[in-house]
Design a protein around this motif. Sequence first.
Motif, PDB file in Angstrom:
ATOM      1  N   ILE A   1      30.882 -21.548  48.740  1.00 49.88           N
ATOM      2  CA  ILE A   1      31.427 -20.873  50.517  1.00 49.88           C
ATOM      3  C   ILE A   1      32.752 -22.223  50.897  1.00 49.88           C
ATOM      4  CG2 ILE A   1      30.584 -21.015  52.474  1.00 49.88           C
ATOM      5  CD1 ILE A   1      29.555 -18.903  51.106  1.00 49.88           C
ATOM      6  N   GLY A   2      33.121 -23.432  50.070  1.00 50.35           N
ATOM      7  CA  GLY A   2      33.258 -24.271  50.309  1.00 50.35           C
ATOM      8  C   GLY A   2      34.637 -23.574  49.773  1.00 50.35           C
ATOM      9  N   ARG A   3      34.943 -23.222  48.527  1.00 51.19           N
ATOM     10  CA  ARG A   3      36.244 -22.735  47.426  1.00 51.19           C
ATOM     11  C   ARG A   3      37.023 -21.877  48.842  1.00 51.19           C
ATOM     12  NH1 ARG A   3      36.942 -20.576  42.106  1.00 51.19           N
ATOM     13  NH2 ARG A   3      39.287 -20.137  42.099  1.00 51.19           N
ATOM     14  N   VAL A   4      35.830 -20.318  49.278  1.00 46.20           N
ATOM     15  CA  VAL A   4      36.644 -20.117  50.316  1.00 46.20           C
ATOM     16  C   VAL A   4      36.944 -20.241  51.593  1.00 46.20           C
ATOM     17  CG1 VAL A   4      35.702 -17.671  51.653  1.00 46.20           C
ATOM     18  CG2 VAL A   4      34.537 -18.260  49.201  1.00 46.20           C
ATOM     19  N   LEU A   5      36.401 -21.002  51.745  1.00 46.50           N
ATOM     20  CA  LEU A   5      36.723 -22.344  53.388  1.00 46.50           C
ATOM     21  C   LEU A   5      37.891 -22.822  52.387  1.00 46.50           C
ATOM     22  CD1 LEU A   5      33.229 -24.055  54.533  1.00 46.50           C
ATOM     23  CD2 LEU A   5      34.994 -20.997  55.368  1.00 46.50           C
ATOM     24  N   ARG A   6      38.408 -22.739  51.922  1.00 52.03           N
ATOM     25  CA  ARG A   6      38.962 -23.436  51.574  1.00 52.03           C
ATOM     26  C   ARG A   6      40.483 -22.857  51.369  1.00 52.03           C
ATOM     27  NH1 ARG A   6      36.562 -27.131  48.326  1.00 52.03           N
ATOM     28  NH2 ARG A   6      36.710 -25.853  46.834  1.00 52.03           N
ATOM     29  N   TRP A   7      39.801 -21.538  51.371  1.00 53.42           N
ATOM     30  CA  TRP A   7      41.217 -20.658  51.249  1.00 53.42           C
ATOM     31  C   TRP A   7      41.506 -20.467  51.702  1.00 53.42           C
ATOM     32  CZ3 TRP A   7      41.625 -15.400  52.160  1.00 53.42           C
ATOM     33  CH2 TRP A   7      42.637 -14.837  52.190  1.00 53.42           C
TER      34      TRP A   7
ATOM     35  N   VAL B   1      61.105 -10.443  61.949  1.00 55.82           N
ATOM     36  CA  VAL B   1      61.837 -10.591  60.340  1.00 55.82           C
ATOM     37  C   VAL B   1      61.236 -12.054  59.977  1.00 55.82           C
ATOM     38  CG1 VAL B   1      63.679 -10.896  59.193  1.00 55.82           C
ATOM     39  CG2 VAL B   1      63.694  -8.812  60.591  1.00 55.82           C
ATOM     40  N   ALA B   2      61.677 -13.069  61.037  1.00 54.53           N
ATOM     41  CA  ALA B   2      61.859 -14.730  60.903  1.00 54.53           C
ATOM     42  C   ALA B   2      60.253 -14.737  60.353  1.00 54.53           C
ATOM     43  CB  ALA B   2      62.391 -15.437  62.107  1.00 54.53           C
ATOM     44  N   ALA B   3      59.044 -14.396  61.468  1.00 55.81           N
ATOM     45  CA  ALA B   3      58.083 -14.718  60.989  1.00 55.81           C
ATOM     46  C   ALA B   3      57.601 -14.363  59.600  1.00 55.81           C
ATOM     47  CB  ALA B   3      57.280 -14.507  62.319  1.00 55.81           C
ATOM     48  N   GLY B   4      57.773 -13.377  59.334  1.00 55.35           N
ATOM     49  CA  GLY B   4      57.958 -12.756  58.206  1.00 55.35           C
ATOM     50  C   GLY B   4      57.986 -13.294  56.786  1.00 55.35           C
ATOM     51  N   LEU B   5      59.140 -13.954  57.140  1.00 55.78           N
ATOM     52  CA  LEU B   5      60.090 -14.372  55.887  1.00 55.78           C
ATOM     53  C   LEU B   5      59.319 -15.901  56.324  1.00 55.78           C
ATOM     54  CD1 LEU B   5      63.301 -14.249  56.387  1.00 55.78           C
ATOM     55  CD2 LEU B   5      61.692 -13.329  54.923  1.00 55.78           C
ATOM     56  N   ALA B   6      58.877 -17.208  57.235  1.00 53.70           N
ATOM     57  CA  ALA B   6      58.574 -17.814  56.716  1.00 53.70           C
ATOM     58  C   ALA B   6      56.010 -17.890  56.586  1.00 53.70           C
ATOM     59  CB  ALA B   6      57.541 -18.433  58.547  1.00 53.70           C
ATOM     60  N   TYR B   7      55.833 -16.376  56.677  1.00 52.94           N
ATOM     61  CA  TYR B   7      54.538 -16.700  55.953  1.00 52.94           C
ATOM     62  C   TYR B   7      54.741 -16.127  55.122  1.00 52.94           C
ATOM     63  CZ  TYR B   7      50.571 -14.000  55.273  1.00 52.94           C
ATOM     64  OH  TYR B   7      48.826 -13.772  54.308  1.00 52.94           O
ATOM     65  N   LEU B   8      55.467 -15.810  54.701  1.00 50.37           N
ATOM     66  CA  LEU B   8      55.699 -15.506  52.589  1.00 50.37           C
ATOM     67  C   LEU B   8      55.841 -16.697  52.523  1.00 50.37           C
ATOM     68  CD1 LEU B   8      57.942 -12.445  52.296  1.00 50.37           C
ATOM     69  CD2 LEU B   8      55.016 -12.585  52.224  1.00 50.37           C
ATOM     70  N   GLY B   9      56.777 -17.976  52.886  1.00 50.36           N
ATOM     71  CA  GLY B   9      57.385 -18.918  52.182  1.00 50.36           C
ATOM     72  C   GLY B   9      55.918 -19.668  52.183  1.00 50.36           C
ATOM     73  N   VAL B  10      55.354 -19.946  53.466  1.00 46.93           N
ATOM     74  CA  VAL B  10      54.349 -20.859  53.162  1.00 46.93           C
ATOM     75  C   VAL B  10      53.037 -20.503  52.155  1.00 46.93           C
ATOM     76  CG1 VAL B  10      52.475 -22.461  54.424  1.00 46.93           C
ATOM     77  CG2 VAL B  10      54.421 -21.840  55.355  1.00 46.93           C
ATOM     78  N   ALA B  11      53.094 -19.116  52.357  1.00 42.81           N
ATOM     79  CA  ALA B  11      52.470 -18.293  51.548  1.00 42.81           C
ATOM     80  C   ALA B  11      52.274 -18.690  50.049  1.00 42.81           C
ATOM     81  CB  ALA B  11      51.501 -17.389  51.986  1.00 42.81           C
ATOM     82  N   THR B  12      53.400 -18.248  49.813  1.00 36.52           N
ATOM     83  CA  THR B  12      53.809 -18.188  48.306  1.00 36.52           C
ATOM     84  C   THR B  12      53.885 -20.598  47.699  1.00 36.52           C
ATOM     85  OG1 THR B  12      55.068 -16.683  48.567  1.00 36.52           O
ATOM     86  CG2 THR B  12      56.110 -18.614  45.887  1.00 36.52           C
ATOM     87  N   ALA B  13      54.236 -21.350  48.653  1.00 46.29           N
ATOM     88  CA  ALA B  13      53.399 -22.985  48.352  1.00 46.29           C
ATOM     89  C   ALA B  13      52.929 -23.067  48.662  1.00 46.29           C
ATOM     90  CB  ALA B  13      55.031 -23.527  49.982  1.00 46.29           C
ATOM     91  N   LEU B  14      51.692 -22.954  49.007  1.00 39.12           N
ATOM     92  CA  LEU B  14      50.354 -22.883  49.028  1.00 39.12           C
ATOM     93  C   LEU B  14      49.526 -21.951  48.325  1.00 39.12           C
ATOM     94  CD1 LEU B  14      49.544 -23.250  52.749  1.00 39.12           C
ATOM     95  CD2 LEU B  14      49.922 -25.135  51.443  1.00 39.12           C
ATOM     96  N   ARG B  15      50.276 -21.135  47.731  1.00 40.75           N
ATOM     97  CA  ARG B  15      49.470 -20.097  46.358  1.00 40.75           C
ATOM     98  C   ARG B  15      48.449 -19.711  46.779  1.00 40.75           C
ATOM     99  NH1 ARG B  15      49.304 -24.070  41.145  1.00 40.75           N
ATOM    100  NH2 ARG B  15      51.770 -24.904  41.179  1.00 40.75           N
ATOM    101  N   ILE B  16      48.179 -18.988  48.347  1.00 41.69           N
ATOM    102  CA  ILE B  16      46.769 -18.232  48.234  1.00 41.69           C
ATOM    103  C   ILE B  16      46.766 -16.643  47.949  1.00 41.69           C
ATOM    104  CG2 ILE B  16      47.285 -19.290  50.840  1.00 41.69           C
ATOM    105  CD1 ILE B  16      48.162 -16.746  51.735  1.00 41.69           C
ATOM    106  N   THR B  17      48.133 -16.433  47.621  1.00 41.38           N
ATOM    107  CA  THR B  17      47.931 -14.538  46.785  1.00 41.38           C
ATOM    108  C   THR B  17      47.013 -15.236  45.286  1.00 41.38           C
ATOM    109  OG1 THR B  17      49.222 -13.081  45.314  1.00 41.38           O
ATOM    110  CG2 THR B  17      50.685 -15.357  46.045  1.00 41.38           C
ATOM    111  N   PRO B  18      46.266 -14.361  45.604  1.00 40.86           N
ATOM    112  CA  PRO B  18      45.457 -14.463  43.859  1.00 40.86           C
ATOM    113  C   PRO B  18      45.861 -13.106  43.075  1.00 40.86           C
ATOM    114  CG  PRO B  18      44.024 -13.180  45.403  1.00 40.86           C
ATOM    115  CD  PRO B  18      45.669 -12.988  45.970  1.00 40.86           C
TER     116      PRO B  18
END
Length: 453
Positions: A392-398, A427-444
């Motif tokens: 559960i801890g790993r899930v919550l961190r993700w 458009v700007a929000a989508g790009l920002a989301y993708l950038g942060v998501a990539t930096a934080l490595r949230i995509t499995p």
Amino acid sequence: MATSILNYVFSLIASRLLGPGDFGLLASAQSILLLAALVIQSGVPWTLARSVASAGAARNPIIRGSLVANLGIAGAVAAVVLLLYVGGPLQAALETPAVLAVVLVALPLFAVISIARASAQGLHRFGFIAVLQVTEVTTKTASGLALMIAGLGAAGAVAGFAAGGVAASLLGLAMLAVLGVRARGSRRLPAAGDVRPMFGTLLGLALVLSVDLLAVKTLLDDRAIAGHYQAAILLANAPYFLATSSLIPPLFTAAAAMHELPPTRQILGRALASALVLVVPFELLLIVAPEVVLGILFPPEYAATAPILRVMAVGNTLLMLAAMIAAVFQAVSRAGIPARVFLVLAAIEVPILVVAVPAGGAMAAVSIFAVVSGLAAVSLAGFYLREVRVDIGRVLRWVARLAAAVGVGLVVAVTVRAAAGAISAVVAAGLAYLGVATALRITPLVQRSGRRA
């Protein structure tokens, strides 16, 4: 993605070629087709996919027997639709004999397509599935739009579904021949004990997904309300179908090879995470700014759909999670659990809709759908966690990292919208989301340093 785009194009153009009333007729006919197709594609095809994955050289009799059984089910479904139309309950939903005839013709075609798709899935031939689906939707879109432009209205749009079924069923039979399946030979019918829970699961899911629209169409006098409701379904369902159609078939096939629930923890976790990464930005946009999306994609008369769309997006996200967990139960021969969950919830939902929709209208219908979807997701997650230990801890961190990416996207959206307008903000929000998501490595789906991110 191709089928999602084509379905969007078809529905968006149809909303402009047809008035809200005829668009509502198309919506109700499409809902009946979806419900019938999910019944036809449920028990036998999913059982077949699981059987083919482990049958080896003995798969051909199973495929031939499943095709015969599924055509029989399609015939029974067509008979039920016909009786309900003649008896009266479906006359308000389908309105004309022409629309009824098209629906009846399409059903056996769906039976053939689903068997071809299940056979390819069991053999891990996902490219075949893609070609089959794109062919069906491309033909539907082209023929349906052509018939609407020719002046056939909603009946022409519905006829597009039958045209797509003809093209895809012929292609499906050709694909079965390429896979080595011949028409002649012994047949082995699927075991009823395997089919029933599979059938129950997808029937229940189909009911939860569609009875709210049917309630709006049949219980309210204003045909235009169903058109507005369909606009909300169209926008909210696109991310749902994109995620489930791309992730559930490989998830199901991989889980079927594991035979038990505990080993499925990692693949289900990656699939759920992928779905959330893909879906959350789209659904959040519909929740936060539904009027913006409606203004871009639909004529002005659909502006009143915004409150419905907001709630619909919440319900679809929850139902997507429930459908993916249910697929794992189905794959390991535990389909009875999701079958009971979905069927019980659908049995509760229907009478509540009958009472609430005449008084509360479309907002009552969509609110009930969202609550039922949430109950399905929570129930199935509880059954799964009871048998599978999860960190559960790993899930919550993700989840925290995902929330951070979403939060950055929202801040950017609000800031840019104030300065440059709604489209630039999206458009700007989508790009920002993708950038942060990539930096934080949230995509499995991304591997780094030999480990899953």
